[in-house]
Design a protein around this motif. Structure first.
Motif, mmCIF file in Angstrom:
data_model
loop_
_atom_site.group_PDB
_atom_site.id
_atom_site.type_symbol
_atom_site.label_atom_id
_atom_site.label_comp_id
_atom_site.label_asym_id
_atom_site.label_seq_id
_atom_site.Cartn_x
_atom_site.Cartn_y
_atom_site.Cartn_z
ATOM 1 N N ASP A 89 4.821 3.892 14.010
ATOM 2 C CA ASP A 89 6.232 4.080 13.629
ATOM 3 C C ASP A 89 7.071 2.840 13.956
ATOM 4 O OD1 ASP A 89 8.151 6.201 12.581
ATOM 5 O OD2 ASP A 89 9.179 5.505 14.384
ATOM 6 N N ASP A 90 6.606 2.036 14.905
ATOM 7 C CA ASP A 90 7.335 0.811 15.269
ATOM 8 C C ASP A 90 7.239 -0.271 14.189
ATOM 9 O OD1 ASP A 90 8.191 1.904 17.637
ATOM 10 O OD2 ASP A 90 6.667 0.926 18.877
ATOM 11 N N LEU A 91 6.549 0.014 13.077
ATOM 12 C CA LEU A 91 6.559 -0.916 11.937
ATOM 13 C C LEU A 91 7.859 -0.788 11.138
ATOM 14 C CD1 LEU A 91 2.887 -0.490 10.642
ATOM 15 C CD2 LEU A 91 3.828 -2.483 11.831
ATOM 16 N N ARG A 92 8.633 0.267 11.427
ATOM 17 C CA ARG A 92 9.858 0.540 10.652
ATOM 18 C C ARG A 92 10.774 -0.663 10.476
ATOM 19 N NH1 ARG A 92 13.544 4.862 12.810
ATOM 20 N NH2 ARG A 92 12.022 5.241 14.446
ATOM 21 N N PRO A 93 11.168 -1.337 11.572
ATOM 22 C CA PRO A 93 12.103 -2.451 11.361
ATOM 23 C C PRO A 93 11.522 -3.559 10.480
ATOM 24 C CG PRO A 93 11.449 -2.275 13.691
ATOM 25 C CD PRO A 93 10.899 -1.088 12.986
ATOM 26 N N PHE A 94 10.223 -3.751 10.506
ATOM 27 C CA PHE A 94 9.635 -4.849 9.727
ATOM 28 C C PHE A 94 9.732 -4.564 8.229
ATOM 29 C CE2 PHE A 94 7.364 -5.095 13.853
ATOM 30 C CZ PHE A 94 7.805 -6.358 14.235
ATOM 31 N N SER A 95 9.416 -3.318 7.815
ATOM 32 C CA SER A 95 9.530 -3.025 6.384
ATOM 33 C C SER A 95 10.994 -2.899 5.975
ATOM 34 C CB SER A 95 8.731 -1.771 6.005
ATOM 35 O OG SER A 95 9.174 -0.640 6.717
ATOM 36 N N ARG A 131 11.171 6.204 8.415
ATOM 37 C CA ARG A 131 9.719 6.023 8.422
ATOM 38 C C ARG A 131 9.424 4.604 7.955
ATOM 39 N NH1 ARG A 131 8.346 10.063 3.421
ATOM 40 N NH2 ARG A 131 9.795 9.186 1.927
ATOM 41 N N PRO A 132 8.321 4.038 8.433
ATOM 42 C CA PRO A 132 7.957 2.721 7.930
ATOM 43 C C PRO A 132 7.459 2.847 6.494
ATOM 44 C CG PRO A 132 6.265 3.549 9.425
ATOM 45 C CD PRO A 132 7.366 4.570 9.412
ATOM 46 N N ARG A 133 7.710 1.843 5.671
ATOM 47 C CA ARG A 133 7.165 1.855 4.304
ATOM 48 C C ARG A 133 5.821 1.137 4.328
ATOM 49 N NH1 ARG A 133 11.032 -1.007 0.609
ATOM 50 N NH2 ARG A 133 9.576 -0.390 -1.036
ATOM 51 N N LEU A 134 4.769 1.891 4.058
ATOM 52 C CA LEU A 134 3.404 1.359 4.162
ATOM 53 C C LEU A 134 2.627 1.666 2.881
ATOM 54 C CD1 LEU A 134 2.518 2.673 7.756
ATOM 55 C CD2 LEU A 134 3.634 0.523 7.146
ATOM 56 N N ILE A 135 1.705 0.789 2.538
ATOM 57 C CA ILE A 135 0.757 1.052 1.447
ATOM 58 C C ILE A 135 -0.635 0.990 2.052
ATOM 59 C CG2 ILE A 135 -0.126 0.287 -0.789
ATOM 60 C CD1 ILE A 135 2.298 -1.404 -1.145
ATOM 61 N N THR A 136 -1.442 2.020 1.811
ATOM 62 C CA THR A 136 -2.783 2.006 2.411
ATOM 63 C C THR A 136 -3.783 1.320 1.483
ATOM 64 O OG1 THR A 136 -3.105 4.242 1.550
ATOM 65 C CG2 THR A 136 -2.444 4.041 3.841
ATOM 66 N N ARG A 137 -4.700 0.595 2.100
ATOM 67 C CA ARG A 137 -5.743 -0.127 1.356
ATOM 68 C C ARG A 137 -7.088 0.143 2.041
ATOM 69 N NH1 ARG A 137 -2.643 -0.890 -2.297
ATOM 70 N NH2 ARG A 137 -1.334 -2.713 -2.649
#
Ligand SMILES: [Zn+2]
Ligand SMILES: [Zn+2]
Ligand SMILES: [Zn+2]
Length: 263
Positions: A89-95, A131-137
């Protein structure tokens, strides 16, 4: 892009509890040596101005502030144990700052578990800032990430599995207690081996220090860095007892390598 050097920063060198362990008054947990303070295990790859995280450890926010990281371009996941994943969840600020989703890579099993365990990140609810914006690969073999060649390496982690990663002449193998033959064949000509070495006593899902050193002596890297360390490993006392070429990882440690080394 080719040539140049990349940097690996040890964000966290600690086992799942971190060191000091909450409530523990042992000599290491009460030590005032900075290298005995170990956040949860993860690393950062930097190349060509891009930052690639290996795992989102429980201490991710603290690690990002400590290393003054202001962008994350991708995440490579080793496996889904909480200490390696639950900082997601700490990826939030980066996205939020970049305005772009962050690609996160892992084995099929890892991606399925992340999507299940963190459903709020991936559900169909309208966009929210929470929420962080993520794309799964899904990783199925070697791939190129912003010019860095990434070679995923299946590892045995107790009854489960994890992925190690080889980047040029550096291999990062956390959370493992055995290396399949096929993976071992891909660990020749290493300059730097970073490997799980939890503690001195054996463990069912991690190499201990003597097993990790055995692997290193088989593979013959120039430099071996032991990580995912628990509180019975005292940096001051035990680093000096390791054989030549072996060292204990510590938080904030930086390892720079030519991208072409070992090839
Ligand atoms: Zn772990
Ligand atoms: Zn302790
Ligand atoms: Zn694990």
């Amino acid at each position: 892009m080719s040539g140049g050097t990349f940097l690996l920063t040890i964000l966290g060198s600690g086992t799942s509890t971190g060191v000091p362990v909450v409530g523990c008054s042992c000599a290491v947990c009460t030590s005032d040596i900075p290298q005995n303070v170990r956040t949860r295990c993860s690393a950062l790859l930097t190349y060509g101005g891009r930052n690639i995280l290996i795992d989102t450890a429980t201490d991710l926010r603290t690690q990002m502030l400590r290393e003054k990281v202001s962008r994350i371009d991708a995440v490579l996941f080793t496996h889904t144990h909480a200490d390696h994943l639950h900082g997601i969840d700490d990826l939030r600020p980066f996205s939020a700052f970049s305005g772009k989703p962050i690609p996160v890579f892992g084995s099929a099993r890892t991606i399925t578990a992340i999507r299940r365990n963190f459903g709020y990140i991936f559900d169909d609810e309208p966009e929210s800032g929470y929420r962080p914006r993520l794309i799964t690969r899904t990783v199925t073999g070697p791939f190129d990430l912003f010019g860095l060649p990434i070679e995923p390496l299946p590892l045995v982690h107790g009854r489960g599995e994890s992925l190690g990663f080889r980047i040029g002449a550096l291999a990062y193998l956390t959370d493992c207690n055995a290396i399949p033959e096929e993976t071992e064949r891909r660990l020749r000509n290493l300059d730097v081996l970073i490997i799980d070495a939890l503690r001195f006593r054996p463990h069912t899902t991690h190499f201990n220090i003597s097993q990790a050193l055995e692997v290193a002596s088989r593979l013959g890297p120039r430099r071996t860095v032991l990580t995912h360390l628990g509180h019975d490993v005292d940096h001051q006392r035990h680093a000096a007892e390791l054989p030549a070429g072996a060292e204990l990882a510590f938080d904030g440690q930086r390892i720079e390598l030519s991208i072409c080394a070992g090839r």
